[in-house]
Design an enzyme around this catalytic site. Structure first.
Site, short mmCIF file in Angstrom:
data_model
loop_
_atom_site.label_atom_id
_atom_site.label_comp_id
_atom_site.label_asym_id
_atom_site.label_seq_id
_atom_site.Cartn_x
_atom_site.Cartn_y
_atom_site.Cartn_z
N ASN A 177 -8.87 13.67 -78.70
CA ASN A 177 -10.19 14.94 -78.58
C ASN A 177 -9.80 15.23 -77.03
OD1 ASN A 177 -11.05 12.92 -78.21
ND2 ASN A 177 -13.22 13.62 -77.60
N GLU A 275 -16.76 3.32 -77.37
CA GLU A 275 -16.79 4.10 -76.41
C GLU A 275 -17.14 4.87 -78.13
OE1 GLU A 275 -18.03 5.60 -73.87
OE2 GLU A 275 -17.27 4.79 -71.61
N CYS A 309 -17.04 14.09 -77.25
CA CYS A 309 -18.69 12.94 -77.90
C CYS A 309 -19.26 13.28 -77.44
CB CYS A 309 -17.54 11.54 -77.88
SG CYS A 309 -17.20 11.29 -75.67
P1 NAD Z 1 -11.00 7.46 -85.68
O1 NAD Z 1 -11.42 6.52 -85.09
O2 NAD Z 1 -10.76 8.19 -86.95
O3 NAD Z 1 -9.79 7.21 -84.58
C1 NAD Z 1 -9.57 6.79 -83.03
C2 NAD Z 1 -8.02 6.05 -82.61
O4 NAD Z 1 -8.27 4.58 -83.57
C3 NAD Z 1 -7.23 6.01 -83.12
O5 NAD Z 1 -5.98 6.23 -81.56
C4 NAD Z 1 -6.56 5.66 -83.97
O6 NAD Z 1 -5.46 5.24 -84.56
C5 NAD Z 1 -6.95 4.46 -83.74
N1 NAD Z 1 -7.68 3.85 -84.65
C6 NAD Z 1 -8.09 4.22 -86.38
N2 NAD Z 1 -8.05 3.19 -87.00
C7 NAD Z 1 -7.76 1.71 -86.63
C8 NAD Z 1 -8.27 0.79 -86.92
N3 NAD Z 1 -7.66 0.34 -87.88
N4 NAD Z 1 -8.16 0.24 -85.17
C9 NAD Z 1 -7.16 -0.11 -84.64
N5 NAD Z 1 -7.14 1.48 -84.34
C10 NAD Z 1 -7.46 2.49 -85.63
O7 NAD Z 1 -11.69 8.68 -84.25
P2 NAD Z 1 -11.31 10.32 -84.50
O8 NAD Z 1 -11.14 10.56 -85.34
O9 NAD Z 1 -9.52 9.93 -84.44
O10 NAD Z 1 -12.13 10.43 -83.39
C11 NAD Z 1 -13.39 10.96 -82.53
C12 NAD Z 1 -14.47 10.00 -82.51
O11 NAD Z 1 -14.26 9.69 -81.91
C13 NAD Z 1 -15.15 10.93 -82.89
O12 NAD Z 1 -16.46 10.24 -83.42
C14 NAD Z 1 -15.98 10.56 -81.71
O13 NAD Z 1 -16.91 10.91 -81.04
C15 NAD Z 1 -15.32 9.62 -80.95
N6 NAD Z 1 -14.72 9.95 -79.41
C16 NAD Z 1 -15.86 8.91 -78.95
C17 NAD Z 1 -14.82 9.19 -77.78
C18 NAD Z 1 -16.66 8.45 -76.04
O14 NAD Z 1 -16.24 8.52 -75.01
N7 NAD Z 1 -17.51 7.88 -76.70
C19 NAD Z 1 -15.24 9.76 -76.99
C20 NAD Z 1 -13.96 10.89 -76.98
C21 NAD Z 1 -14.34 10.68 -78.99
#
Ligand code: NAD
Length: 505
Positions: A177, A275, A309
């Protein structure tokens, strides 16, 4: 909604990308040990433009072998005896990061167009993110030579002091995002602390991180200090967070993946900052300035099509203001066009078909439960939107506290509205989910605002301006929103190991 000033060059680049569906010269391979290189197994994956649903680029699909190569390169860069990044004087490290900031600014227009194409976000928002990334490097450049320890008074026969040592190799897992913002806010403090980084961007948005790594290298970062591995979470993310050569993990993403990362980190007792998601309340008290509140509620949920987020996805409004505020909000929404991010007008698409399906399913279930859908609630179609992942800005009214649209992060342009009668009730509603990332408070009563700031559980509270603050202000969550802090001085300290030395003299 936020926007940055634009130039004719930016518009020309955006028009070129719209006309051809892509841009020439996009990075297509991992960045390891100071250069672009292919996956050991030769894996490739396509990257989609969310505004058209068509692929516009291809990058390497990495796996454990590529991750291992990157971690080894990072370890060599911060080796205590010979690591070129570890051995650089702190002031010189700062100069490299300052030059990186200048290079990001110089390349901001191309970076912004690529970021918009890749993520779907509106061009001016993308430009704001890129300039924010430059500011992030500038901010942390100034911290490199100020990581001072303490001396501790133990009396005349002892000398005791503390030293901030770099944690070592930091793994960064980044979501789709805010690709360049999240990469920069992890990379800059880690590098400032003297760490080396292996970063894995989201599979949906890998390009700006690769471009950033090349810019850092051009700014003087030695080979190995910043590596970027592209690939899926399962094939590249999982081996990275489980790698024995990683000393620190910063994960930004969903709660479920954060839990998996934490489990993997436990294997080698690797430190972790999480995060995660949010369901952040925007509390509008009866005396609030309604125009200010409406503008902020609107921006808090519709910026980046709600894929933030810290989006203000729950509006908690005083009963006396409810109808007046909603009427103005709905008027504003009616005037919000949907368009390809590069057209830079109104709101862009969701990032993927998966996200579109997920958001639509939440609203469909709400409809079936009899929830009042005050506007939106459908996939958006029409001229210029075909094939793109567009969803209408949506307001769900007067929801019950246990409704899933109040409790769960939708991560789209869907606002859940609840009404309260007293500040105490507003606090209870604000604290009524498992998340605790951000809260907004709108009132002219300063003491009441600070009472709410104290009683609402959140990593950060914004008073009378949602998203107030910048890289200087620490950011992070409590409870299911995660733990640890990024941004501010807190971030650079989190990439250090505190060593105490006590001596008999
Ligand atoms: P996601 O958890 O599916 O993916 C995030 C990242 O993790 C991607 O790079 C993905 O390839 C990687 N990933 C997936 N499985 C993994 C594993 N087993 N081990 C290591 N890495 C892995 O999340 P998403 O759908 O891509 O993102 C949306 C979510 O992220 C929402 O819940 C949002 O709130 C959260 N978010 C939080 C913040 C914050 O600062 N708190 C910022 C942005 C997004």
């Amino acid at each position: 909604m936020s926007s940055a000033p634009q130039s004719a060059t930016l518009r020309a680049l955006a028009d070129e990308a719209l006309a051809h569906g892509t841009l020439p010269g996009l990075p297509a391979r991992h960045f390891i040990d100071g250069q672009f290189c292919s996956s050991a197994q030769g894996g490739r994956m396509v990257v989609l433009d969310p505004g058209t649903g068509r692929d516009f680029a291809e990058v390497a699909a990495g796996d454990a072998e590529d991750v291992d190569r990157a971690v080894r390169s990072a370890r060599a860069a911060v080796d205590a005896r010979a690591g070129p990044w570890r051995r650089l004087l702190p002031a010189e490290r700062g100069r490299v990061l300052q030059r990186a900031a200048e290079r990001i600014r110089a390349g901001a227009e191309r970076l912004a167009v690529v970021e918009s194409l890749d993520s779907g976000k509106r061009l001016s928002e993308a430009l704001g993110d890129v300039l924010g990334a430059a500011r992030c490097f500038e901010y942390y450049a100034g911290t490199c030579d100020k990581l001072q320890g303490d001396t501790i008074p133990l009396g005349p026969d002892h000398l005791a002091y503390t030293v901030h040592e770099p944690a070592g190799v930091a793994a960064q897992i980044v979501p789709w995002n805010y690709p360049i913002s999240t990469a920069a806010r992890g990379l800059a403090p880690a590098l400032a602390a003297g760490c080396a980084v292996v970063l894995k961007p989201a599979e949906q948005t890998p390009l700006s991180a690769l471009m950033l790594a090349a810019l850092l290298h051009e700014a003087g970062l030695p080979a190995g200090a910043c590596n970027v591995i592209t690939g899926t979470g399962a094939a590249a993310g999982a081996p990275l967070v489980a790698h024995a050569g990683v000393d620190h993990i910063t994960f930004t993403g969903s709660v479920a993946t954060g839990q998996a990362v934490m489990r993997a980190a436990a294997t080698h007792v690797t430190r972790v900052v999480l995060e995660l998601g949010g369901k952040s309340p925007v509390v509008v008290l009866p005396d609030a300035d309604v125009d200010t509140a409406v503008d902020n509620v609107f921006g808090a949920i519709f910026e980046n099509a709600g894929q933030i987020c810290s989006a203000g996805s729950r509006l908690l409004v005083a009963r006396s203001l409810h109808e007046a505020l909603l009427t103005r909000l709905l008027d504003k929404i009616a005037a919000l066009p949907l368009a390809h991010g590069l057209r830079d007008t109104g709101m862009g698409p969701l990032n993927s078909a998966v996200q579109l399906q997920r958001v639509g399913a939440f609203v469909q279930r709400a409809r079936e439960r009899g929830v009042a859908v005050r506007c939106g609630g459908r996939r958006a179609a029409g001229a210029g939107l075909d094939g793109g992942f567009f969803y209408e800005p949506t307001v769900l009214d007067r929801l019950a506290s246990q409704d899933e649209c109040v409790q769960e992060e939708i991560f789209g342009p869907v606002l859940a509205v609840q009404v309260f009668d007293t500040p105490q009730e507003a606090i209870a509603l604000a604290n009524g989910t498992r998340y605790a990332l951000v809260a907004g408070v709108f009132t002219k009563d300063f003491s009441l605002a600070h009472r709410l700031a104290r009683e609402i559980d959140a990593g950060q509270v914004y008073i009378n301006e949602y998203f107030a603050g910048g890289i200087e202000v620490p950011f992070g969550g409590n409870r299911s929103s995660g733990f640890g802090r990024e941004k501010g001085l807190a971030a650079v300290r989190s990439y250090c190991k505190l060593k105490s030395v006590a001596a008999r003299v």
